[in-house]
Design a protein around this motif. Sequence first.
Motif, PDB file in Angstrom:
ATOM      1  N   ILE A  47      31.342  39.300   4.954  1.00 21.32           N
ATOM      2  CA  ILE A  47      30.330  39.586   3.933  1.00 21.32           C
ATOM      3  C   ILE A  47      30.263  38.430   2.941  1.00 21.32           C
ATOM      4  O   ILE A  47      31.287  37.936   2.472  1.00 21.32           O
ATOM      5  CB  ILE A  47      30.665  40.900   3.216  1.00 21.32           C
ATOM      6  N   ASN A  48      29.030  38.006   2.619  1.00 26.67           N
ATOM      7  CA  ASN A  48      28.882  36.908   1.656  1.00 26.67           C
ATOM      8  C   ASN A  48      27.852  37.182   0.561  1.00 26.67           C
ATOM      9  O   ASN A  48      27.628  36.317  -0.294  1.00 26.67           O
ATOM     10  CB  ASN A  48      28.558  35.593   2.372  1.00 26.67           C
ATOM     11  N   SER A  71      27.838  36.017   6.717  1.00 25.02           N
ATOM     12  CA  SER A  71      27.752  34.610   7.090  1.00 25.02           C
ATOM     13  C   SER A  71      27.256  34.439   8.517  1.00 25.02           C
ATOM     14  O   SER A  71      26.801  33.356   8.901  1.00 25.02           O
ATOM     15  CB  SER A  71      29.129  33.945   6.935  1.00 25.02           C
ATOM     16  N   GLU A  72      27.292  35.515   9.308  1.00 21.73           N
ATOM     17  CA  GLU A  72      26.789  35.460  10.689  1.00 21.73           C
ATOM     18  C   GLU A  72      25.307  35.796  10.783  1.00 21.73           C
ATOM     19  O   GLU A  72      24.751  35.832  11.880  1.00 21.73           O
ATOM     20  CB  GLU A  72      27.599  36.430  11.566  1.00 21.73           C
ATOM     21  N   GLY A  73      24.650  36.102   9.646  1.00 24.15           N
ATOM     22  CA  GLY A  73      23.228  36.419   9.651  1.00 24.15           C
ATOM     23  C   GLY A  73      22.916  37.862  10.013  1.00 24.15           C
ATOM     24  O   GLY A  73      21.750  38.208  10.230  1.00 24.15           O
ATOM     25  N   VAL A  74      23.923  38.718  10.092  1.00 24.56           N
ATOM     26  CA  VAL A  74      23.723  40.129  10.409  1.00 24.56           C
ATOM     27  C   VAL A  74      23.537  40.901   9.095  1.00 24.56           C
ATOM     28  O   VAL A  74      24.305  40.717   8.149  1.00 24.56           O
ATOM     29  CB  VAL A  74      24.938  40.695  11.186  1.00 24.56           C
ATOM     30  N   THR A  75      22.523  41.740   9.035  1.00 26.73           N
ATOM     31  CA  THR A  75      22.250  42.521   7.835  1.00 26.73           C
ATOM     32  C   THR A  75      22.950  43.869   7.915  1.00 26.73           C
ATOM     33  O   THR A  75      22.766  44.625   8.875  1.00 26.73           O
ATOM     34  CB  THR A  75      20.744  42.731   7.642  1.00 26.73           C
ATOM     35  N   LEU A  76      23.736  44.182   6.899  1.00 25.93           N
ATOM     36  CA  LEU A  76      24.497  45.425   6.833  1.00 25.93           C
ATOM     37  C   LEU A  76      24.028  46.216   5.620  1.00 25.93           C
ATOM     38  O   LEU A  76      24.197  45.791   4.478  1.00 25.93           O
ATOM     39  CB  LEU A  76      25.986  45.113   6.718  1.00 25.93           C
ATOM     40  N   THR A 109      22.972  51.141   8.143  1.00 27.64           N
ATOM     41  CA  THR A 109      22.548  50.496   9.386  1.00 27.64           C
ATOM     42  C   THR A 109      23.114  49.085   9.485  1.00 27.64           C
ATOM     43  O   THR A 109      23.433  48.447   8.479  1.00 27.64           O
ATOM     44  CB  THR A 109      21.016  50.412   9.476  1.00 27.64           C
ATOM     45  N   ILE A 110      23.227  48.611  10.706  1.00 27.80           N
ATOM     46  CA  ILE A 110      23.541  47.212  10.987  1.00 27.80           C
ATOM     47  C   ILE A 110      22.433  46.687  11.883  1.00 27.80           C
ATOM     48  O   ILE A 110      22.201  47.218  12.981  1.00 27.80           O
ATOM     49  CB  ILE A 110      24.912  47.048  11.665  1.00 27.80           C
ATOM     50  N   ASN A 111      21.720  45.692  11.384  1.00 21.39           N
ATOM     51  CA  ASN A 111      20.541  45.160  12.087  1.00 21.39           C
ATOM     52  C   ASN A 111      19.595  46.280  12.511  1.00 21.39           C
ATOM     53  O   ASN A 111      19.029  46.270  13.603  1.00 21.39           O
ATOM     54  CB  ASN A 111      20.957  44.325  13.295  1.00 21.39           C
ATOM     55  N   GLY A 112      19.446  47.283  11.650  1.00 22.37           N
ATOM     56  CA  GLY A 112      18.477  48.351  11.869  1.00 22.37           C
ATOM     57  C   GLY A 112      18.979  49.540  12.648  1.00 22.37           C
ATOM     58  O   GLY A 112      18.289  50.555  12.730  1.00 22.37           O
ATOM     59  N   SER A 113      20.185  49.475  13.229  1.00 21.28           N
ATOM     60  CA  SER A 113      20.714  50.592  14.014  1.00 21.28           C
ATOM     61  C   SER A 113      21.683  51.406  13.162  1.00 21.28           C
ATOM     62  O   SER A 113      22.561  50.853  12.481  1.00 21.28           O
ATOM     63  CB  SER A 113      21.423  50.087  15.267  1.00 21.28           C
TER      64      SER A 113
END
Length: 435
Positions: A47-48, A71-76, A109-113
């Motif tokens: 998380i950043n 930092s990996e570009g994944v939205t949480l 959600t993580i990336n919408g899921s």
Amino acid sequence: MKRYTFKSFLMAAAVVTLIGTGFTSCDPADSHDELTGEYAAPTQLNINSASVLDKTKDGNLRTFTVQFGTSEGVTLNMVLVSNQYYLVGTGYTYATSATKNGNYIAGSTINGSQVTSGTFNVAKEGDTYTFALSSLFTEDGKAYRINGGEAIMEFEPDDPIYLTQLLSAGVQADGTLSVLMSTGGYTTNFDPATYTTTYSGEGNDLLLIFNASEDGKLHPGTYSPGSGYVAGYEYEASWGDWTWTAYAGSLWYTYADGAQTTSLVDHGDVVVTKEGSVYTITIDQGKEGIYAQYKGAIPDLDPDGAAKTQELTYGGGMNWVAWGGNTIALGFAGPGASIKYENWSWAASGTGVAFNVEFFSSDGTLAEGTYVAAADDAVAAGTYKQSASVLHKVNEDVDTASACDATFVVTKDGDNYKIETVIGVPYIYNGPISF
């Protein structure tokens, strides 16, 4: 009044402006093994960043929707439930609804899921939060492991914790004045065979021990620790060969996760005001401290004497649930006054006090419970819509209206309701409700 409990510690809590940093485990053995089976190997996340997208309040529970960047570009996105005005440091686990502190619920959600299981670990030291060693699983069959992240999160105090019940009040043997107030919401069960007490539900108690007064009554004023009230303290108690840490003085109790924890009330002023027979007792210790308020009568400590309970008459109502809303509007009047609902509005007359209240309802009926005022976007179980609830002080049919902010306690026996409140003096309604 002394309460004896074994020593325990309040869970650290905290705050929402975020600073992302890395996190390194102190011991490689602490890290989780790679997951196999139903899920593929987990995606590693750090998380950043974070921002609060929404906040709602239901009773003493707050629900925060927080968007975390990685930092990996994944939205949480996590929808986190806290029993404080800030996010507490704990392990958040999945629940279908916001029932207690430490839930995360639908909308996470993580990336919408949708996140459907796993624990989201939040640790706190001061204003710094860290996020590490968490495994989350989503509806689309993916697994994620949060390896690290750090954040400074700042929340401002909002509403106090409302203490809606007076459990006891009186003068102790040493002349001090004891007042024990509660939110309710929890139950206790004592097992005489094992001398143990178990708890269920969530809530808080506030025990204040005021210094002795000349007449043994509680008067309005600002009470400071030491000079005004007895600050909470610890001492060593013993019985035979047993010793333990016990507590006395002014104390704050928290009931959650099946346990009672005790905190010392040893700083912050307690402000006592009084209007008629209605006391307002407020303690505000500032950021991350106790912020609680009781409003109601304290007959045994009232220098003006206990006020006689006034009988209410029912003036009708309106079922807004049937029209797609979430409230039912009910009207009541004290002696000498009357109120009725007609032409889509309330009309009070006579000389005395009347009020109309829009109680939250899920099904068009009035549920048992304690109801406090809430903003329109926070109306939920145990609340009423303050913007649509009105106190009418009428004098020879001249109505002086103001916002209603009283607390209402509703119980039911068959078709008969009992509704109790204090508006200057105690009021009670006993009878059926139909509209």
